[in-house]
Design a protein around this motif. Structure first.
Motif, short mmCIF file in Angstrom:
data_model
loop_
_atom_site.label_atom_id
_atom_site.label_comp_id
_atom_site.label_asym_id
_atom_site.label_seq_id
_atom_site.Cartn_x
_atom_site.Cartn_y
_atom_site.Cartn_z
N GLU A 123 1.03 -1.02 -0.03
CA GLU A 123 0.10 0.00 0.06
C GLU A 123 0.84 1.31 0.01
N PRO A 124 0.53 2.40 -0.59
CA PRO A 124 1.17 3.50 -0.64
C PRO A 124 1.88 4.09 0.59
N ALA A 125 1.20 4.11 1.51
CA ALA A 125 1.62 4.61 2.80
C ALA A 125 2.78 3.67 3.38
N PHE A 126 2.66 2.36 3.31
CA PHE A 126 3.81 1.71 3.92
C PHE A 126 5.00 1.68 2.94
N LEU A 127 4.79 1.67 1.64
CA LEU A 127 5.91 1.84 0.63
C LEU A 127 6.54 3.00 0.81
N SER A 128 5.92 4.06 1.14
CA SER A 128 6.33 5.52 1.29
C SER A 128 7.42 5.39 2.63
N TYR A 129 6.85 4.82 3.83
CA TYR A 129 7.59 4.56 5.06
C TYR A 129 8.86 3.67 4.79
N ALA A 130 8.71 2.63 3.89
CA ALA A 130 9.79 1.50 3.84
C ALA A 130 10.86 2.29 2.84
N SER A 131 10.62 3.08 2.18
CA SER A 131 11.36 4.04 1.13
C SER A 131 12.39 5.09 2.02
N ILE A 132 11.59 5.66 2.99
CA ILE A 132 12.39 6.55 3.81
C ILE A 132 13.31 5.75 4.62
N VAL A 133 12.90 4.51 5.26
CA VAL A 133 13.47 3.53 5.95
C VAL A 133 15.00 3.36 5.27
N VAL A 134 14.68 2.83 4.07
CA VAL A 134 15.96 2.27 3.28
C VAL A 134 16.88 3.75 2.95
N VAL A 135 16.48 4.75 2.42
CA VAL A 135 17.04 5.75 2.00
C VAL A 135 17.98 6.40 3.31
N ALA A 136 17.32 6.39 4.60
CA ALA A 136 17.89 6.77 5.79
C ALA A 136 19.09 5.81 6.17
N ALA A 137 18.82 4.43 6.10
CA ALA A 137 19.69 3.56 6.59
C ALA A 137 21.07 3.58 5.57
N LEU A 138 20.74 3.92 4.37
CA LEU A 138 21.80 4.01 3.37
C LEU A 138 22.87 5.13 3.79
N VAL A 139 22.10 6.32 3.91
CA VAL A 139 22.60 7.55 4.49
C VAL A 139 23.63 7.55 5.45
N LEU A 140 22.99 6.68 6.42
CA LEU A 140 23.98 6.31 7.66
C LEU A 140 25.13 5.39 7.53
N TYR A 190 26.81 4.59 4.52
CA TYR A 190 27.89 5.15 3.49
C TYR A 190 28.43 6.87 3.91
N PHE A 191 27.44 7.39 4.57
CA PHE A 191 28.22 8.80 4.93
C PHE A 191 28.36 8.98 6.26
N VAL A 192 27.56 8.52 7.38
CA VAL A 192 27.84 8.88 8.71
C VAL A 192 28.48 7.80 9.45
N VAL A 193 28.35 6.62 9.21
CA VAL A 193 29.14 5.52 9.86
C VAL A 193 30.70 5.57 9.87
N PRO A 194 31.25 5.92 8.50
CA PRO A 194 32.62 6.08 8.17
C PRO A 194 33.16 7.30 9.07
N GLN A 195 32.42 8.34 9.43
CA GLN A 195 33.03 9.32 10.20
C GLN A 195 32.43 9.46 11.54
N HIS A 196 31.26 9.10 12.00
CA HIS A 196 30.92 8.97 13.26
C HIS A 196 30.61 7.93 14.06
N GLY A 197 30.78 6.72 13.45
CA GLY A 197 30.40 5.24 13.67
C GLY A 197 31.08 5.08 15.17
#
Length: 260
Positions: free
Chosen positions: A154-171, A173-180
């Protein structure tokens, strides 16, 4: 045809919920203990190689780490089975009981001091878990894994899942190397974000297997294997970053917050 659900139980709880409760509690025991055993193995591995928190994988040849890993696998299998019998709203919060086990074992075995607020947190975990267990709702019957897939797409859950995946990837590839190694929320963020998708997928996969074992084969549905792929991807990623977190300077906090 839906698999029959049992209504008999104890204390007003259905038998399926009771089974899920027992499995969830046993899961917490195995998982809680596994954190301590794995950390002992990681400490040994760090003495002879690069720490996991800095990208090392010497723990893979450490027997103690594998004992902890096997304990975690047993716990996750029990947790997986619990989702097949009881609603996620009952099973997921009971995972907090592993925090108490980890805290107690860390205090007695690893000599990590449990402060007043830690004790208060453990008490709140117990109270919350008991409250949820006593008032868990009955789960509706599911005829096919496709029903879960329809809800998940359903659109609502797909939107949530997309936000989760993007946020996890940002963490990752960009946050873990510097602040992990300096910020407690980095590893917690990765594991918790992916954990929200893991819960949904494990629940769906558990339903599929439960229906299959009851005579309604779900293995020929591609949705079943899609959920299995999501579980494998999320869990393997969580384990990797959990190992990094356990060997970080704030390991005690990571164990407690990720035990669920």
């Amino acid at each position: 045809m839906a698999a029959p659900s049992s209504s008999a139980g104890f204390g007003g709880m259905s038998s399926d919920n009771a089974k899920g409760l027992a499995l969830a509690v046993s899961s917490s025991a195995f998982i809680g203990a596994s954190f301590i055993v794995k950390k002992m193995g990681l400490r040994r591995a760090a003495d002879s190689g690069v720490r996991a928190g800095y990208g090392g994988y010497s723990y893979l040849v450490e027997p103690l780490w594998w004992i902890g890993m096997i304990s975690m696998i047993v716990g996750e299998i029990a947790n997986f089975a619990a989702y097949a019998f009881a609603p996620a709203i009952l099973v997921t919060p009971l995972g907090a009981l592993s925090i108490i086990i980890s805290a107690a074992l860390a205090h007695s075995i690893l000599q990590e001091k449990l402060h007043t607020f830690g004790i208060l947190g453990c008490v709140l975990c117990v109270v919350g878990s008991i409250t949820i267990a006593l008032h868990a709702p009955q789960e509706r019957d599911i005829d096919s894994v496709r029903e879960v897939w329809d809800l998940a797409t359903e659109p609502a859950f797909l939107s949530y899942a997309s936000i989760v995946v993007v946020a996890a990837l940002v963490l990752i590839y960009f946050v873990v190397p510097q602040h992990g190694q300096t910020n407690i929320m980095v590893y917690i963020g990765v594991c918790s974000l992916l954990g929200s998708l893991t819960v949904m997928s494990v629940k769906a996969l558990g339903i599929a297997l439960k229906l299959t074992f009851s005579g309604v084969n779900q293995l020929f549905y591609p949705q079943t294997w899609a959920f299995a792929l999501i579980v494998a991807t999320c869990v393997s990623t969580q384990i990797n970053y959990l190992n990094k977190g356990i060997t970080s300077p704030f390991a005690y906090h990571v164990e407690g917050l990720l035990a669920n």
